[in-house]
Write an enzyme that holds these catalytic residues in place. Structure first.
Site: not given
Length: 536
Positions: A128, A338
């Site tokens: 992440d 992201d």
């Protein structure tokens, strides 16, 4: 860095003041204090509020212990110099550089195995770039199921971390500089608590911060891979909520953001690798992760943008959007890059322009699927998807990020029956370039130069593959990854939305897609819609 800048300013002031005409009138001096002196001890106690008994060994001058501690520091500095002189270009988890998407079971994020502690224990962690902290399930009060029987893609149980089971784990106190909750502690020597809220509503991880070592392998310049142990701070995740109890990152989340507590920051500050890393996601749901990779010289790039004057997240500025060879006016926007978000989200005004132009150019009949949030879906009469126009994001200096296949297929009983434009609108002026648009690229997060780099890649044959290690260290058998067939489990799952949320809770709404529509190749059609909010 701040201390170095302050020293430079002081030296500059001294040079100005010590001009010949001022030399006789001014003398600058500084008093030096040895780090093991009684004065240094008193200063540390006054600043941290620690009990003198908690300082551990404070050696008596000229004792053997005194010289041993001094030598230990010297040896550590020499190791850092040696590691720098080796020019390790790439660092990767000791289990191997491979990443993989497990499909429906794990929220369609990419995962990798990473080893923690002594003796080392393996964890299957989600990647992440939208958050900072690396946490794993630990001394669990409320965690996701870790039994392999709960997941169709695993042939072994997942692990739970316990600091007491690792010989190298260390207590992180509330007085530690990276303890954000330190002001809420009853005493400075108390264990530092943490709570991280994520974009998906009611999704969080909380527990205590712990220091332990991560196991990596280093390689480059045709040298054999070398084992590296790197001390980092991790979250002992005792309690998870929301998506983290429903299959997203059940064995932990590897935050790769710009924060001081992220793993890339620790590796760079220790002098183990350059302050950069790359992720590469292939069409077959496999991929690669390399720390220290600044990308090939031929890559395109764009600078990260600050938020409120600080570089806190990987935000880039898109100058314009193009559909095929047609670039649209008034389609500039900012976007968070992201890997913890499955799809790509654009500000609503930009989304409308792009989707309408895409619809005008695609040669297929638009259709609606009951329960689906996707507005632009199309029927297809053949098993192969028709040719669709590309989506291009234009950046400064004419750099372009081209998504050649911006759709995902819809499978029925007879195979492919349609496809949808894999973009969704979001509130606000900050979009998200998600994992689906990063596929097919070697994406470089160059934190040292504050730039995002990208180049087309199949994640195997890198242009600089001669110096890029693609196998784990000798004697370290890689953990099993699922086969393509295992990853193609029918059914739907809400794509994960990691990324640290703002302090205010998200007012996320959710709409579900009918589970009969599932993609067996790329993406699920069960989606939780949410507003992507800027981390402030």
């Amino acid at each position: 860095m701040a201390a170095r800048s302050l020293l430079s300013v002081l030296l500059l002031v001294a040079c100005v003041l010590l001009e010949p005409q001022n030399a006789r009138a001014l003398t600058l001096s500084a008093r030096l204090i040895h780090r093991f002196s009684e004065e240094a001890k008193a200063l540390r106690i006054s600043r941290s509020g620690e009990d003198p008994k908690d300082l551990g060994r404070w050696p008596q001058k000229n004792s053997m212990d005194y010289h041993h501690l001094l030598a230990s520091t010297d040896f550590q500095k020499q190791k850092m110099k040696l590691s720098s002189s080796r020019h390790f270009q790439f660092l990767f988890p000791s289990e191997g550089s491979n990443t993989v998407s497990f499909g429906n079971d794990f929220g369609w994020l990419h995962y990798t195995w990473i080893d923690i502690g002594t003796p080392n224990v393996s964890f299957l962690v989600a990647l992440d770039t939208g958050s900072d902290l690396f946490w794993v399930p630990c001394d669990c009060i409320q965690c996701a199921p870790l039994s392999a029987s709960y997941y169709s893609t695993l042939d072994r149980d997942l692990n739970e971390y316990s600091p007491s089971g690792s010989n190298t784990s260390k207590h992180v106190s509330c007085s530690h500089e990276l303890c954000e909750s330190g002001t809420n502690c009853k005493s400075p020597k108390q264990s530092c608590p943490y709570t991280v809220d994520y974009y998906t509503e009611n999704t969080s991880s909380s527990g205590l911060l712990v220091e332990d070592i991560l196991h990596f392998a280093a390689g480059g310049d045709d040298r054999p891979n070398t084992s590296i142990e790197a001390p980092v701070i991790i979250g002992c995740g005792m309690k998870q909520s929301g998506g983290y109890l429903d299959g997203i990152a059940p064995d932990g989340l590897l935050g790769l953001g710009l924060g001081e507590i992220s793993v890339p920051t620790f590796l760079a500050k220790a002098g183990l690798t350059k302050n950069s890393f790359s992720m590469c996601f292939d069409e077959d749901d496999s991929g690669r992760l390399f720390f220290g990779d600044q990308g090939p010289a031929t890559q395109q790039s764009t600078s990260f943008l600050p938020s409120n004057g600080n570089y806190e997240t990987y935000i880039v500025g898109v100058e314009a959007c193009c559909i095929g060879n047609s670039c649209l006016k008034q389609t500039s926007f900012k976007a968070l890059v992201d890997s913890g978000t499955s799809f790509t989200f654009l500000p609503e005004a930009v989304y409308d322009k792009i989707s309408e132009e895409f619809d005008r150019r695609v040669n297929a009949t638009i259709t609606n699927y009951a329960g689906s949030p996707w507005k632009y879906c199309y029927n297809t009469s053949s098993q192969d998807l028709p040719k669709v126009p590309s989506v291009t994001f234009m950046f400064v200096a004419n750099n372009s990020f081209v998504v050649h296949d911006p759709v995902f297929p819809i499978n029925g009983n007879q195979g492919v029956v349609g496809f949808c434009l894999a973009i969704q609108p979001t509130d606000g002026d900050i979009g998200t370039i998600g994992q689906n648009f990063m596929t097919g690229y070697r994406t470089v997060f160059d934190r040292e130069n504050l730039k995002l780099g990208w180049s087309r890649s199949n994640c195997q044959d890198f242009s600089d593959a001669k110096s890029m290690p693609l196998t784990p260290s000798k004697g370290t058998p890689p953990n099993p990854m699922p086969t393509n067939e295992q990853q193609s489990t029918p059914g739907g799952f809400a794509p994960a939305v990691a990324g640290r949320a703002p302090s205010k809770p998200s007012a996320a709404s959710s709409r579900l897609v009918s589970p009969q529509f599932c993609s067996l190749r790329l993406l699920p059609l069960l989606l939780v819609l949410f507003p992507i909010l800027l981390v402030i």
